[in-house]
Design an enzyme around this catalytic site. Structure first.
Site, PDB file in Angstrom:
ATOM      1  N   GLY A 122       0.807  -1.214   0.000  1.00 52.54           N
ATOM      2  CA  GLY A 122       0.000   0.000   0.000  1.00 52.54           C
ATOM      3  C   GLY A 122       0.838   1.261   0.000  1.00 52.54           C
ATOM      4  O   GLY A 122       0.561   2.222  -0.732  1.00 52.54           O
TER       5      GLY A 122
ATOM      6  N   GLU B  15       9.886   4.437   7.004  1.00 51.31           N
ATOM      7  CA  GLU B  15       9.925   2.978   7.120  1.00 51.31           C
ATOM      8  C   GLU B  15      10.726   2.552   8.351  1.00 51.31           C
ATOM      9  O   GLU B  15      11.864   2.979   8.527  1.00 51.31           O
ATOM     10  CB  GLU B  15      10.557   2.373   5.867  1.00 51.31           C
ATOM     11  CG  GLU B  15      10.885   0.896   5.958  1.00 51.31           C
ATOM     12  CD  GLU B  15       9.698   0.025   6.319  1.00 51.31           C
ATOM     13  OE1 GLU B  15       9.824  -0.759   7.275  1.00 51.31           O
ATOM     14  OE2 GLU B  15       8.640   0.140   5.658  1.00 51.31           O
TER      15      GLU B  15
ATOM     16  N   GLY C 294       6.693  -6.104   3.322  1.00 50.15           N
ATOM     17  CA  GLY C 294       6.650  -7.554   3.270  1.00 50.15           C
ATOM     18  C   GLY C 294       7.109  -8.149   1.961  1.00 50.15           C
ATOM     19  O   GLY C 294       7.355  -9.356   1.879  1.00 50.15           O
TER      20      GLY C 294
ATOM     21  N   ALA D 202       6.358 -14.604  -0.467  1.00 47.96           N
ATOM     22  CA  ALA D 202       6.619 -15.715  -1.383  1.00 47.96           C
ATOM     23  C   ALA D 202       6.260 -15.406  -2.834  1.00 47.96           C
ATOM     24  O   ALA D 202       6.058 -16.320  -3.629  1.00 47.96           O
ATOM     25  CB  ALA D 202       5.855 -16.950  -0.920  1.00 47.96           C
TER      26      ALA D 202
ATOM     27  N   VAL E 189       1.364  11.429  15.434  1.00 44.94           N
ATOM     28  CA  VAL E 189       0.790  12.167  14.305  1.00 44.94           C
ATOM     29  C   VAL E 189      -0.306  13.042  14.908  1.00 44.94           C
ATOM     30  O   VAL E 189      -1.309  12.525  15.391  1.00 44.94           O
ATOM     31  CB  VAL E 189       0.190  11.220  13.243  1.00 44.94           C
ATOM     32  CG1 VAL E 189      -0.465  12.038  12.124  1.00 44.94           C
ATOM     33  CG2 VAL E 189       1.266  10.308  12.670  1.00 44.94           C
TER      34      VAL E 189
ATOM     35  N   HIS F 158      -0.697 -13.931   6.793  1.00 39.60           N
ATOM     36  CA  HIS F 158      -1.588 -13.023   6.071  1.00 39.60           C
ATOM     37  C   HIS F 158      -2.600 -12.380   7.012  1.00 39.60           C
ATOM     38  O   HIS F 158      -3.798 -12.633   6.918  1.00 39.60           O
ATOM     39  CB  HIS F 158      -2.313 -13.765   4.949  1.00 39.60           C
ATOM     40  CG  HIS F 158      -1.396 -14.337   3.925  1.00 39.60           C
ATOM     41  ND1 HIS F 158      -1.635 -15.530   3.280  1.00 39.60           N
ATOM     42  CD2 HIS F 158      -0.217 -13.881   3.444  1.00 39.60           C
ATOM     43  CE1 HIS F 158      -0.636 -15.778   2.443  1.00 39.60           C
ATOM     44  NE2 HIS F 158       0.229 -14.795   2.528  1.00 39.60           N
TER      45      HIS F 158
ATOM     46  N   GLY G  42      -2.999  -3.516   4.070  1.00 43.85           N
ATOM     47  CA  GLY G  42      -3.795  -4.691   4.389  1.00 43.85           C
ATOM     48  C   GLY G  42      -4.820  -4.462   5.474  1.00 43.85           C
ATOM     49  O   GLY G  42      -5.801  -5.214   5.573  1.00 43.85           O
TER      50      GLY G  42
END
Length: 528
Positions: A13, A32, A83, A88, A230, A464, A497
Site C-alpha cells: 500500500g 519505514e 513484506g 513468497a 501524528v 496473512h 492490508g
C-alpha cells in the site's frame, strides 16, 4: 508544509501510494521502520538470525518478524519494501464473491472496478506464471492425483523474472519491464530462497518497481525510522495539516527524535503496524476521533501451516520458487506447495508430529504418539535438513472468521500497553487439510507435521493478517470510507492490508496493491 504527503510504511500500500503521489507532482516522504536491503546483504540461510529476524530490542536487525498473540502467531516483514522483501511472490486474484461479503459490501461497484486495477498491479509487479517446478511441486501433483483432486493443480502466478526463453538461469539483463527506466535484473535460478531475501536479483520486490519509481520521481525514503506521533495542526480535524514525530527504530538510547509537517498522512504500516500506531494515537489523544471500530474485523485468511516431511529420502524440496504450485481440495480450501532454501532450517525448530483432535486430548495424543514412535517423533521435529526434506503446505480458506485487537497491559510486562488479540478463538486447524496431509504422508512414505504452537497452545500460524481498519458506510461501521479516508479527519488515509474488509482466501499482496491503485485514482494531480 515540509511535505504534501507523508506515507508511513513502504509495503504494497505504501509503495503504490508513494509512486502515484510522486507521479502526480506531490512532495512525498516515506517513513519505514525497517532497514534497506540489497541482494548482497541478505543472509544465505535463516540460521543467520541477526540478518533474518527483526527484533531491534535484541539487536537483531533482519526483515522477518514472528509475533505470538493469544489467538494466533502472525508472521510479517519489516524492511524498505515492506513484506515484499520476505513474501513468497504469489499473486492471486480472489474469487469475485469476496466483494459481496464483509464490511465493504455495497460501498462500490467492486466487481466492475477492480479488474482494471488488478491488471495495473500485475503489470507493475511483473506477474507471470511460474516456470520452475521442483520436487515439492511434482510431489503435490502426485498427492492430489492420489486423492482425486489432481485436475485442480495449477502453477502459481508470481512476481519473478524468469528471463528469456532458452536463456540460462542467472543471466543479467537491462530492465525488462519498464522500457529501460527500471533497474537491471537477473533471471531466477530456482534456489527456493525467496522468503529469505532474493540474493540473485530475480524477485520483483517493491524496491524494484513502485518504490524505485517513487524515489526516481523525488520521494524521500527514511529507513530505520519509527513514527511515534501524528497530531493535527490548527483546528484539529486535519484541515491545517499534521505534525509527525519520529525516532530511530534501531537505536537503544539515542533515539534521534525529529518532527516535521505534512498536509496529508497515509498509514501503510501493515495491518498490525497500522492498528498498533492508530490505537496509541487514539489513546493519547492525538487522533482521538478515530472510530471505535479500530481493531475489529481482523482476519487471518483462515490459514494453517502444516506439511509432510520425507526424512532420508532423495527429494530436494528446497528447489524451485517459494510457492510454485497449488491445488484445491474442496470449494473452500486450497493448498500451496511452499519451501525455503536449502539450509534454511530454523522453522524446523517449531515443527512437530501432526495428530488429530483438540485441546488437552490432542496434547495427550501427541505425547502418546511420541512414546509409541520415538524415531518418527524425533524426525518430524529435527531441524537439520528441514528445508530439503519438507513439503510445507500453506492452507487457506474462504470461510470467514474474525478477531479483535486492542492495547492492554499484560501481567508479564505491566510497564507498557501491548497489542493483544481478544474475543472468540478462530479455528486452530483445518481438518480437511490435516486429513489430506496424513493420507499423503501415508501414501508416499512421509511424516505429517504441524507447528508446536498449534499442538501445545492451540495457536494457528498465519502470514496473512488483514483488516483492523476496515471500510464502512460511516464511523459506526468502519474506520475508513470506500476511498480509504479516515472518518473524522481530513487528509488522513489508511491504504494497506488493514483496509481489507473480507476474507480473501488467497495470498493478499495483489489485492492490497490493486486497492492502493484504486485509492490513488481519487487523488487529483497537484494543482488540479
Amino acid at each position: 508544509m515540509e511535505y504534501d504527503y507523508v506515507v508511513i510504511g513502504s509495503g504494497f500500500g505504501g509503495s503504490v501510494s508513494a509512486c502515484r503521489l510522486a507521479e502526480k507532482g506531490y512532495s512525498v516522504a516515506v517513513v519505514e521502520m525497517g532497514k534497506r536491503w540489497t541482494a548482497k546483504d541478505f543472509p544465505k540461510t535463516t540460521w543467520n538470525l541477526r540478518r533474518w529476524i527483526w527484533r531491534p530490542g535484541l539487536k537483531l536487525f533482519g526483515f522477518y518478524d514472528m509475533r505470538p498473540f493469544r489467538h494466533v502467531v502472525i508472521l510479517c516483514g519489516n524492511a524498505v519494501g515492506g513484506g515484499s522483501i520476505t513474501y513468497a511472490n504469489t499473486m492471486l486474484v480472489p474469487p469475485a464473491s469476496v466483494w459481496r461479503e464483509g464490511s465493504w459490501r455495497g460501498l462500490a461497484n467492486w466487481e466492475a472496478e477492480m479488474p482494471a486495477h488488478y491488471a495495473t498491479a500485475r503489470r507493475m509487479l511483473g506477474v507471470t506464471e511460474n516456470r520452475i517446478l521442483g520436487d515439492a511441486d511434482h510431489m503435490l501433483k502426485k498427492m492430489a492425483d492420489a486423492q482425486g483432486v489432481g485436475d485442480t493443480f495449477y502453477k502459481t502466478d508470481v512476481a519473478v523474472y524468469f528471463g528469456a526463453d532458452g536463456e540460462p538461469p542467472g543471466t543479467e539483463r537491462p530492465d525488462p519491464y519498464f522500457g529501460g527506466e527500471g533497474p537491471a535484473r537477473s533471471s531466477c535460478i530456482g534456489c527456493g530462497g525467496c522468503m529469505v531475501g532474493c540474493r540473485f536479483n530475480a524477485k520483483n520486490t517493491l524496491d524494484k518497481n513502485y518504490l524505485y519509481f517513487a524515489e526516481k520521481r523525488g520521494a524521500t525514503v527514511m529507513a530505520e525510522t519509527r513514527v511515534v506521533d501524528v497530531r493535527p495542526l490548527g483546528a484539529g480535524d486535519g484541515a491545517d495539516g499534521y505534525e509527525i514525530t519520529t525516532e530511530r527504530s534501531t537505536a537503544w538510547l539515542f533515539k534521534q527524535r525529529k518532527t516535521f509537517t505534512a498536509r496529508h498522512v497515509v498509514f501503510s504500516a501493515s495491518s498490525l503496524g497500522t492498528m498498533d500506531l492508530l490505537m496509541r494515537l487514539k489513546r493519547k489523544g492525538s487522533l482521538s476521533a478515530i472510530s471505535d471500530r479500530l481493531g475489529r474485523d481482523v482476519r487471518t485468511n483462515s490459514e494453517s501451516l502444516i506439511g509432510v516431511r520425507f526424512p532420508g529420502k532423495q527429494f530436494d524440496m528446497s528447489k524451485g520458487i517459494a510457492i510454485g504450485s497449488g491445488i484445491h481440495i474442496d470449494r473452500f480450501t486450497h493448498i500451496e506447495a511452499t519451501r525455503y532454501s536449502r539450509g534454511s532450517d530454523v522453522l524446523g525448530l517449531i515443527a512437530t508430529l501432526m495428530v488429530s483432535g483438540k485441546g488437552w486430548r490432542r496434547i495427550f495424543a501427541w505425547m502418546w504418539n511420541g512414546m509409541r514412535h520415538p524415531i518418527k517423533f524425533l524426525r518430524a521435529g529435527w531441524p537439520v535438513g528441514f528445508a530439503r526434506q519438507t513439503l510445507i503446505f500453506l492452507v487457506m480458506q474462504t470461510i470467514d472468521a474474525t478477531l479483535t485487537f486492542q492495547l492492554r497491559r499484560r501481567w508479564w510486562w505491566p510497564f507498557k500497553r501491548l497489542l493483544t488479540s481478544a474475543g472468540q478463538r478462530i479455528p486452530t486447524n483445518i481438518p480437511a487439510a490435516n486429513v489430506f496431509a496424513e493420507r499423503a504422508a501415508s501414501a508416499f512414505g512421509g511424516i505429517p507435521i504441524t507447528s508446536t504452537s498449534e499442538i501445545l497452545f492451540d495457536l494457528p500460524m498465519t502470514a496473512h493478517c488483514i483488516g483492523g481498519c476496515v471500510m464502512g458506510v460511516d464511523a459506526e461501521h468502519g474506520v475508513i470510507d470506500a476511498q480509504h479516508r479516515v472518518f473524522g479527519y481530513q487528509g488522513l488515509y489508511v491504504i494497506d492490508g488493514a483496509a481489507v474488509g473480507a476474507n480473501l482466501g488467497v495470498n493478499p499482496s495483489l489485492t492490497i496493491t490493486a486497492l492502493a491503485e484504486r485509492a490513488m485514482t481519487f487523488i487529483p494531480p497537484k494543482g488540479a
